[in-house]
Design a protein around this motif. Structure first.
Motif, PDB file in Angstrom:
ATOM      1  N   ASP A  74      17.831  22.384  25.658  1.00 51.36           N
ATOM      2  CA  ASP A  74      17.787  22.199  24.209  1.00 51.36           C
ATOM      3  C   ASP A  74      19.212  22.194  23.670  1.00 51.36           C
ATOM      4  O   ASP A  74      19.900  23.217  23.695  1.00 51.36           O
ATOM      5  N   LYS A  75      19.662  21.021  23.197  1.00 53.34           N
ATOM      6  CA  LYS A  75      21.037  20.881  22.702  1.00 53.34           C
ATOM      7  C   LYS A  75      21.308  21.758  21.483  1.00 53.34           C
ATOM      8  O   LYS A  75      22.372  22.359  21.372  1.00 53.34           O
ATOM      9  N   GLU A  76      20.360  21.768  20.550  1.00 49.26           N
ATOM     10  CA  GLU A  76      20.555  22.537  19.314  1.00 49.26           C
ATOM     11  C   GLU A  76      20.754  24.017  19.599  1.00 49.26           C
ATOM     12  O   GLU A  76      21.665  24.646  19.076  1.00 49.26           O
ATOM     13  N   ALA A  77      19.891  24.562  20.432  1.00 49.35           N
ATOM     14  CA  ALA A  77      19.955  25.992  20.755  1.00 49.35           C
ATOM     15  C   ALA A  77      20.936  26.278  21.891  1.00 49.35           C
ATOM     16  O   ALA A  77      21.207  27.441  22.199  1.00 49.35           O
ATOM     17  N   LYS A  78      21.455  25.220  22.512  1.00 53.04           N
ATOM     18  CA  LYS A  78      22.347  25.346  23.680  1.00 53.04           C
ATOM     19  C   LYS A  78      21.693  26.156  24.797  1.00 53.04           C
ATOM     20  O   LYS A  78      22.337  26.904  25.518  1.00 53.04           O
ATOM     21  N   GLU A  79      20.382  25.958  24.940  1.00 53.32           N
ATOM     22  CA  GLU A  79      19.599  26.676  25.951  1.00 53.32           C
ATOM     23  C   GLU A  79      19.693  25.943  27.286  1.00 53.32           C
ATOM     24  O   GLU A  79      19.343  24.768  27.388  1.00 53.32           O
ATOM     25  N   VAL A  80      20.169  26.656  28.288  1.00 57.33           N
ATOM     26  CA  VAL A  80      20.293  26.046  29.622  1.00 57.33           C
ATOM     27  C   VAL A  80      18.936  26.035  30.317  1.00 57.33           C
ATOM     28  O   VAL A  80      18.021  26.758  29.933  1.00 57.33           O
TER      29      VAL A  80
END
Length: 176
Positions: free
Chosen positions: A108-114
């Motif tokens: 998830d780009k927005e949350a920067k979740e890997v």
């Protein structure tokens, strides 16, 4: 800033022979080489002639072929071209400098979740790249690139095009 001690290794011979060096400031040198002081340091392979010859030859080539000048220009272009991959859905961040760059993949780009470790996204991208003739090093949720310092513009363009296809394919396989 001027360091007192610098250590150097693989770059001295470009990895062709094992060689390392410790570079010290004049101030430290003056202390350890004073009349009553003696610097006791040595290893079994210290000053090995083949390694020293490889280092001297490597340094000569770096200077004669202006490899560092090439890296300043083409390495910056490589870094810039890789940053263009930020438009891909799973590319979270492209970071690094010149010919040493890492791409972090995110769910998830927005949350920067890997991605979860089980997804093994770095290896997925590396496998897709390898299918296309490109070798990148997976490192968790990243792909790390450190190509040869002599890489040319056409090779950079091909590298980035193939990597783009590979990242797209890895991302598409996640959605299947």
């Amino acid at each position: 800033m001027q360091p007192d001690i610098i250590t150097s290794a693989k770059g001295l011979t470009s990895g062709y022979q094992p060689m390392a060096a410790t570079i010290i400031s004049d101030e430290i040198h003056d202390v350890i080489s004073a009349k009553d002081n003696f610097f006791m340091h040595g290893m079994t392979y210290s000053g090995h002639p083949a390694c020293a010859a490889a280092a001297l030859t490597n340094i000569r080539i770096l200077e004669e072929e202006d490899i560092l000048g090439h890296v300043r220009v083409e390495g910056k272009r490589f870094e810039s071209k890789l940053k263009e991959l930020s438009d891909l859905e799973i590319v979270g961040e492209v970071r690094g400098s010149h010919f040493m760059v890492g791409i972090e993949f995110v769910k998830d780009k927005e949350a920067k979740e890997v991605f979860d470790a089980e997804t093994d996204i770095g290896k997925r991208v590396a496998r897709e790249a390898q299918k296309r003739g490109l070798i990148v090093r997976p490192l968790g949720s990243m792909a790390v690139m450190s190509p040869p310092l002599i890489m040319r513009s056409e090779q950079t363009d091909t590298f980035v095009d193939v990597l783009r296809e590979s990242i797209d394919a890895a991302g598409a396989n996640l959605r299947i």
